[in-house]
Motif scaffolding. Structure first.
Motif, PDB file in Angstrom:
ATOM      1  N   ARG A  27       1.028  -1.247   0.214  1.00  0.00           N
ATOM      2  CA  ARG A  27      -0.146  -0.149   0.310  1.00  0.00           C
ATOM      3  C   ARG A  27       0.708   1.049   0.432  1.00  0.00           C
ATOM      4  N   ALA A  28       1.639   1.305   0.591  1.00  0.00           N
ATOM      5  CA  ALA A  28       2.418   2.709   0.478  1.00  0.00           C
ATOM      6  C   ALA A  28       3.380   2.699  -0.621  1.00  0.00           C
ATOM      7  N   TYR A  29       3.738   1.681  -1.723  1.00  0.00           N
ATOM      8  CA  TYR A  29       4.027   2.101  -2.868  1.00  0.00           C
ATOM      9  C   TYR A  29       2.866   2.079  -3.577  1.00  0.00           C
ATOM     10  N   PHE A  30       1.922   1.968  -3.291  1.00  0.00           N
ATOM     11  CA  PHE A  30       0.834   2.909  -4.452  1.00  0.00           C
ATOM     12  C   PHE A  30       0.832   4.208  -4.129  1.00  0.00           C
ATOM     13  N   TYR A  31       0.665   3.971  -2.455  1.00  0.00           N
ATOM     14  CA  TYR A  31       1.084   5.422  -2.127  1.00  0.00           C
ATOM     15  C   TYR A  31       1.525   6.281  -3.374  1.00  0.00           C
ATOM     16  N   LEU A  74      13.222  11.014  -3.953  1.00  0.00           N
ATOM     17  CA  LEU A  74      13.223   9.087  -3.356  1.00  0.00           C
ATOM     18  C   LEU A  74      12.895   9.128  -1.802  1.00  0.00           C
ATOM     19  N   CYS A  75      13.534   9.318  -1.112  1.00  0.00           N
ATOM     20  CA  CYS A  75      13.491  10.063  -0.198  1.00  0.00           C
ATOM     21  C   CYS A  75      11.983  10.340   0.387  1.00  0.00           C
ATOM     22  N   ARG A  76      11.574  11.727   0.286  1.00  0.00           N
ATOM     23  CA  ARG A  76      10.694  12.067   0.089  1.00  0.00           C
ATOM     24  C   ARG A  76       9.160  11.064  -0.021  1.00  0.00           C
ATOM     25  N   LEU A  77       9.019  10.857  -0.956  1.00  0.00           N
ATOM     26  CA  LEU A  77       7.678  10.034  -1.658  1.00  0.00           C
ATOM     27  C   LEU A  77       7.494   8.609  -1.444  1.00  0.00           C
ATOM     28  N   VAL A  78       8.610   7.668  -0.363  1.00  0.00           N
ATOM     29  CA  VAL A  78       9.096   7.131   0.202  1.00  0.00           C
ATOM     30  C   VAL A  78       8.200   7.187   1.607  1.00  0.00           C
ATOM     31  N   ALA A  79       9.304   8.590   2.274  1.00  0.00           N
ATOM     32  CA  ALA A  79       8.203   8.436   3.552  1.00  0.00           C
ATOM     33  C   ALA A  79       6.545   9.227   3.171  1.00  0.00           C
ATOM     34  N   ALA A  80       6.184  10.136   2.701  1.00  0.00           N
ATOM     35  CA  ALA A  80       5.025  10.596   2.806  1.00  0.00           C
ATOM     36  C   ALA A  80       4.445   8.965   2.238  1.00  0.00           C
ATOM     37  N   GLY A  81       4.758   8.492   1.190  1.00  0.00           N
ATOM     38  CA  GLY A  81       3.601   6.999   1.313  1.00  0.00           C
ATOM     39  C   GLY A  81       3.761   5.954   2.153  1.00  0.00           C
ATOM     40  N   THR A  82       4.861   5.902   3.275  1.00  0.00           N
ATOM     41  CA  THR A  82       4.089   5.371   4.574  1.00  0.00           C
ATOM     42  C   THR A  82       3.259   6.268   5.207  1.00  0.00           C
ATOM     43  N   ALA A  83       3.454   6.999   5.381  1.00  0.00           N
ATOM     44  CA  ALA A  83       2.709   8.325   6.062  1.00  0.00           C
ATOM     45  C   ALA A  83       1.678   8.351   5.596  1.00  0.00           C
ATOM     46  N   LEU A  84       1.645   8.055   5.062  1.00  0.00           N
ATOM     47  CA  LEU A  84      -0.462   8.084   3.856  1.00  0.00           C
ATOM     48  C   LEU A  84      -1.264   6.735   4.394  1.00  0.00           C
ATOM     49  N   ASP A  85      -0.696   5.810   4.982  1.00  0.00           N
ATOM     50  CA  ASP A  85      -0.910   4.390   5.199  1.00  0.00           C
ATOM     51  C   ASP A  85      -1.609   4.201   6.801  1.00  0.00           C
ATOM     52  N   PHE A  86      -0.518   5.792   7.405  1.00  0.00           N
ATOM     53  CA  PHE A  86      -1.528   5.429   8.577  1.00  0.00           C
ATOM     54  C   PHE A  86      -2.414   6.772   8.613  1.00  0.00           C
ATOM     55  N   GLY A  87      -2.971   7.162   8.036  1.00  0.00           N
ATOM     56  CA  GLY A  87      -3.426   8.366   7.235  1.00  0.00           C
ATOM     57  C   GLY A  87      -3.066   9.644   8.047  1.00  0.00           C
ATOM     58  N   VAL A  88      -1.378   9.886   7.954  1.00  0.00           N
ATOM     59  CA  VAL A  88      -0.929  10.963   8.210  1.00  0.00           C
ATOM     60  C   VAL A  88      -0.892  11.675   6.809  1.00  0.00           C
ATOM     61  N   ASP A  89      -1.354  12.717   5.902  1.00  0.00           N
ATOM     62  CA  ASP A  89      -1.354  14.161   4.514  1.00  0.00           C
ATOM     63  C   ASP A  89       0.144  14.200   4.943  1.00  0.00           C
ATOM     64  N   PRO A  90       0.284  14.019   3.755  1.00  0.00           N
ATOM     65  CA  PRO A  90       2.289  15.229   3.524  1.00  0.00           C
ATOM     66  C   PRO A  90       1.701  16.495   3.531  1.00  0.00           C
ATOM     67  N   ASP A  91       0.760  16.847   2.854  1.00  0.00           N
ATOM     68  CA  ASP A  91       0.307  17.949   2.749  1.00  0.00           C
ATOM     69  C   ASP A  91      -1.578  18.478   3.420  1.00  0.00           C
ATOM     70  N   PRO A  92      -0.902  18.407   4.457  1.00  0.00           N
ATOM     71  CA  PRO A  92      -2.016  19.286   5.437  1.00  0.00           C
ATOM     72  C   PRO A  92      -3.385  19.583   5.440  1.00  0.00           C
TER      73      PRO A  92
END
Length: 211
Positions: free
Chosen positions: A34-38, A125-143
């Motif tokens: 899911r983190a990859y999809f996000y 790459l670091c930004r996308l992986v961190a943000a995609g992972t966080a999105l799976d917990f409901g944390v949007d990188p752009d509130p």
């Protein structure tokens, strides 16, 4: 819905997915997928595919393997799970002929994916992986942007069920840290979770879509 990235049909992707599923629990594997999809979804939303740093293969490897350190092989290593996972991922890529430069970028993205405030400054790459992972917990990188609606998340959860993701990751991280204290250095996610457990404090892992 979030469309399935075409890269998943490639032979190297199937090999890496098989490696992932053989290495970690089903809950961790589904979270990683899911983190990859996000992450790919965010690449579209941020118009990042035209960025000179965008590398779809590197993004696949880094997102899919970002929690590899939470498996049995990672548990046997003395480093924090992020670093153990980065090392294991690099070994997998090297064994499959991935060039050293790509493997190094993947290592960095995995090692830093829980380092809020650092990962976002270490390249796309670091930004996308961190943000995609966080999105799976409901944390949007752009509130306020709501990159993923509840309906979109429900579709992805139907394809790759959560299986108590938050609890599974929490148990794996804390279990490893208690067994091997060097896995919980000061300032790490593992150290924080162990301390909150010891204090009987509730976890502040977001639960937007349930456990």
């Amino acid at each position: 819905m979030i469309t399935t990235p075409p890269l998943l049909a490639e032979p190297f992707a199937r090999t890496t997915l098989d490696f992932l599923r053989a290495s970690v629990s089903p809950a961790v594997a589904n979270h990683s997928i899911r983190a990859y999809f996000y992450a790919e979804h965010l690449a579209d939303r941020w118009n990042a595919r035209q960025h000179e740093e965008y590398d779809p293969r590197a993004l696949f490897f880094a997102a899919i393997l970002h929690d590899l350190g939470l498996g049995d092989a990672g548990a046997r290593r003395p480093d924090r799970f992020e670093v153990a996972g980065a090392d294991l991922a690099t070994e997998h890529l090297r064994d499959h002929g991935v060039d050293a430069a790509t493997a190094d970028r993947v290592w960095e993205a995995i090692a830093l994916h829980t380092s809020t405030g650092i990962a976002e400054r270490r390249g796309l790459l670091c930004r996308l992986v961190a943000a995609g992972t966080a999105l799976d917990f409901g944390v949007d990188p752009d509130p306020g942007a709501e990159h993923v609606t509840d309906e979109v998340a429900a579709d992805l959860h139907a394809r790759h069920p959560r299986l108590n993701t938050s609890s599974a990751l929490h148990a794996a991280i804390v279990g490893q840290a208690r067994a091997v204290p060097t896995k919980a250095p000061v300032g790490s996610v593992a150290r924080y979770l162990v301390k909150t457990d010891d204090l009987g404090a509730p976890s502040d892992i977001p639960m937007r879509w349930g456990d």
